[in-house]
Design a protein around this motif. Structure first.
Motif, short mmCIF file in Angstrom:
data_model
loop_
_atom_site.label_atom_id
_atom_site.label_comp_id
_atom_site.label_asym_id
_atom_site.label_seq_id
_atom_site.Cartn_x
_atom_site.Cartn_y
_atom_site.Cartn_z
N ARG A 64 0.85 -1.19 0.00
CA ARG A 64 0.00 0.00 0.00
C ARG A 64 0.88 1.24 0.00
N HIS A 65 0.47 2.25 -0.76
CA HIS A 65 1.21 3.51 -0.94
C HIS A 65 2.54 3.30 -1.67
N ARG A 66 2.63 2.19 -2.39
CA ARG A 66 3.69 2.01 -3.37
C ARG A 66 3.01 1.89 -4.73
N ALA A 67 3.64 2.46 -5.74
CA ALA A 67 2.99 2.57 -7.04
C ALA A 67 2.55 1.21 -7.59
N GLY A 68 3.44 0.21 -7.50
CA GLY A 68 3.11 -1.10 -8.05
C GLY A 68 1.93 -1.74 -7.35
#
Length: 449
Positions: A143-147
Motif C-alpha cells: 500500500r502507498h507504493r505505485a506497483g
C-alpha cells in the motif's frame, strides 16, 4: 485499451514536486496485458512524512533513473490508451506536466476509478482506494507504493467492468470529452497565455468585436470554466463558435477586476453579457417633512431636480441599507415606509426628538460620502492597489509605489487611471468598504489640494 496508473510523489502539486515512483498496468478491457514500474529520482529531497507514508527514502531513489530517462518509454506505454487512476486528475496532472518539461506534449482521455466506484458500488462509507480494497476484499501488496496500488486499482477496475461498467465508462468518457473541449477557433496556446492572477478577460469574434467581458480572481481558470459542463443549448453553442480570440487585462486584486468589468460592460455593451446591461433603476433614499413635522426617510426613483441622500441601482440594496439605519438609530419603520401594515403611523414622542435621530442617520450617510482610499496588497506586483473615492464619488484606481504618501490626495491621483462612475460600482465599493473597514484609509479632502 487502458493504462492503469499509480504514482508516488514528493508533494501534492506537479509544478513544485517530483515523481518518486510510477507503475503502469496495461489492460485490454478483459485482462492485464503487461506491467511497468520503476523508482524515479525526483532531484528534490523527499519530505520525512512522505517517506514515512510510502517507505520510499532519498537513498532508495539516489541511483534511480531521472524522469527524462524513462519519459520516452512512459509516453510509449500511455500513447493511444485511456488513462485510468484512482483520483485520476492527480496522477494525470503530474505525468502530463513532467512529460511537457522534457518536450513531450501528451493528452489522453481519462477515467477515475473513484468516481466510477461511487456509481457502480453505492452505499460504501468511503471510496478511497484503501477503504474500497478493505470493503471489497481486494488484496494490496504494498500500500502507498505505485506497483501495489496500480495492481489493486486494476482489480477494482475489473470489478467495475463486471458490474456493467462498459456503459458507465462510455458515459464518463463522453462527459470527460465535453469538459476538455475548447471552442473550435480557440487554440491551447491562447489558454496557456492567460494568467492565473486577477483580471478582466474579453472574448472577441471574427471581426475582433468584444462579445463578452468577464472578471476573475484567476483569469485562466475562469475562462476554462466557460468551456466545461454539459450545456448544449443552441445559444451557448453559438457563443462558443463565435469566439476567435481571448484577450485580458491584469488587475492587482479581485475588487479592481470587478470594478473594471463593470466599467467595460458599460463601455462596450457586449452581445453576450446579460448582467449590468439593464437600465439602471436609479433609486435613492430621500428625506422630507410630513404635515405633522416629522422628518421621514423614503426610497423612491431618482428625480432630475432632487439629489438623494444616497443612490442605489437595486431595490433590495436600498431596503437593506434603510433597515440598517432604522435599527441603528431607532427610527420608525412605518415612517420610513418599510412597514406597510401601518398606514397612518402615530408617534408618542415630539417631532423634535424623533427628528434628532433622523438627523443622526443623515449625518452617518453624509460621513460615508467622505474621501477615502481602499488600499490592498497587489497580487501581480509589489506596489499597493489603490481605489480613490473623493467626496463620495469614485475617482479611479491604480498602483501606488512604496514611496508615495497615501495620505496626499494629489500624490495618489498622479498614479491613478480615472474612470467613469456608475451605480453598480458605487454600491460595490460601498459594500466592500463596510465589509473590510481595515482596508479603508480615511483622507482629508483638503490635503494636498
Amino acid at each position: 485499451m487502458y493504462a492503469i496508473v499509480d504514482i508516488e510523489t514528493t508533494g501534492s502539486h506537479a509544478q513544485d514536486n517530483g515523481i518518486t515512483e510510477i507503475a503502469i498496468v496495461l489492460h485490454d478491457g478483459r485482462q492485464v496485458e503487461g506491467r511497468f514500474s520503476t523508482l524515479i529520482n525526483p532531484l528534490v529531497p523527499i519530505p520525512a512524512y512522505v517517506a514515512g507514508l510510502t517507505g520510499i527514502s532519498n537513498s532508495m531513489v539516489a541511483s534511480a533513473p531521472l524522469f527524462k530517462d524513462v519519459a520516452g518509454n512512459i509516453h510509449r506505454l500511455l500513447q493511444g490508451r485511456i488513462f485510468v487512476a484512482h483520483n485520476v486528475n492527480f496522477d494525470y496532472s503530474f505525468i502530463r506536466y513532467h512529460l511537457q518539461q522534457v518536450g513531450i506534449d501528451w493528452n489522453a482521455r481519462k477515467l477515475c476509478t473513484l468516481r466510477l466506484s461511487r456509481k457502480a458500488f453505492p452505499g460504501f462509507p468511503k471510496y478511497g482506494l484503501g477503504s474500497l480494497c478493505r470493503s471489497m476484499d481486494i488484496p494490496v501488496h504494498g500500500r502507498h507504493r505505485a506497483g501495489g496500488d496500480a495492481d489493486a486499482t486494476a482489480i477494482l477496475f475489473e470489478r467495475i467492468l463486471q458490474k456493467g461498467g462498459d456503459k458507465m465508462i462510455r458515459e464518463f468518457l463522453k462527459k470527460e470529452a465535453s469538459e476538455q473541449i475548447l471552442p473550435p477557433h480557440v487554440g491551447k496556446e491562447q489558454i496557456k497565455a492567460l494568467p492565473l492572477t486577477p483580471g478582466v478577460y474579453y472574448f472577441h469574434d471574427a471581426k475582433d468585436n468584444v462579445i463578452y467581458v468577464g472578471k476573475a480572481k484567476s483569469v485562466r481558470k475562469r475562462v476554462l470554466s466557460h468551456f466545461t459542463g454539459m450545456d448544449t443549448s443552441k445559444k451557448r453553442q453559438a457563443f462558443l463558435r463565435e469566439i476567435r480570440r481571448i484577450s485580458f487585462r491584469d488587475c492587482p486584486t479581485e475588487l479592481t477586476a470587478a470594478i473594471l468589468e463593470s466599467i467595460e460592460i458599460k463601455r462596450l455593451w457586449p452581445a453576450y453579457n446579460q448582467s449590468q446591461k439593464h437600465a439602471e433603476q436609479l433609486l435613492g433614499i430621500y428625506v422630507f417633512e410630513d404635515a405633522r413635522g416629522y422628518q421621514r426617510l423614503a426610497i423612491d426613483k431618482k428625480r432630475k431636480l432632487l439629489e438623494p441622500l444616497l443612490s442605489f441601482n437595486v431595490l433590495t440594496d436600498a431596503h437593506r441599507y434603510l433597515w440598517k439605519l432604522v435599527r441603528e438609530f431607532g427610527l420608525n419603520a412605518a415612517l420610513c415606509f418599510l412597514d406597510r401594515s401601518i398606514k397612518d403611523p402615530v408617534l408618542t414622542e415630539e417631532p423634535e426628538l424623533y427628528n434628532s435621530r433622523v438627523q443622526a442617520a443623515i449625518d452617518k450617510i453624509q460621513s460615508e460620502k467622505g474621501t477615502y482610499a481602499i488600499l490592498e496588497t497587489s497580487m501581480i506586483c509589489s506596489d499597493v492597489s489603490c481605489i480613490l473615492v473623493e467626496k463620495g464619488r469614485f475617482v479611479g484606481m491604480g498602483l501606488l509605489p512604496e514611496k508615495v504618501d497615501p495620505f496626499r490626495i494629489d500624490h495618489i491621483k498622479d498614479h491613478l487611471t480615472v474612470y467613469p462612475e456608475n451605480e453598480v460600482l458605487k454600491n460595490m465599493i460601498r459594500s466592500y468598504s463596510d465589509r473590510y473597514p481595515a482596508r479603508v484609509l480615511q483622507l482629508d479632502q483638503t490635503a494636498g489640494g
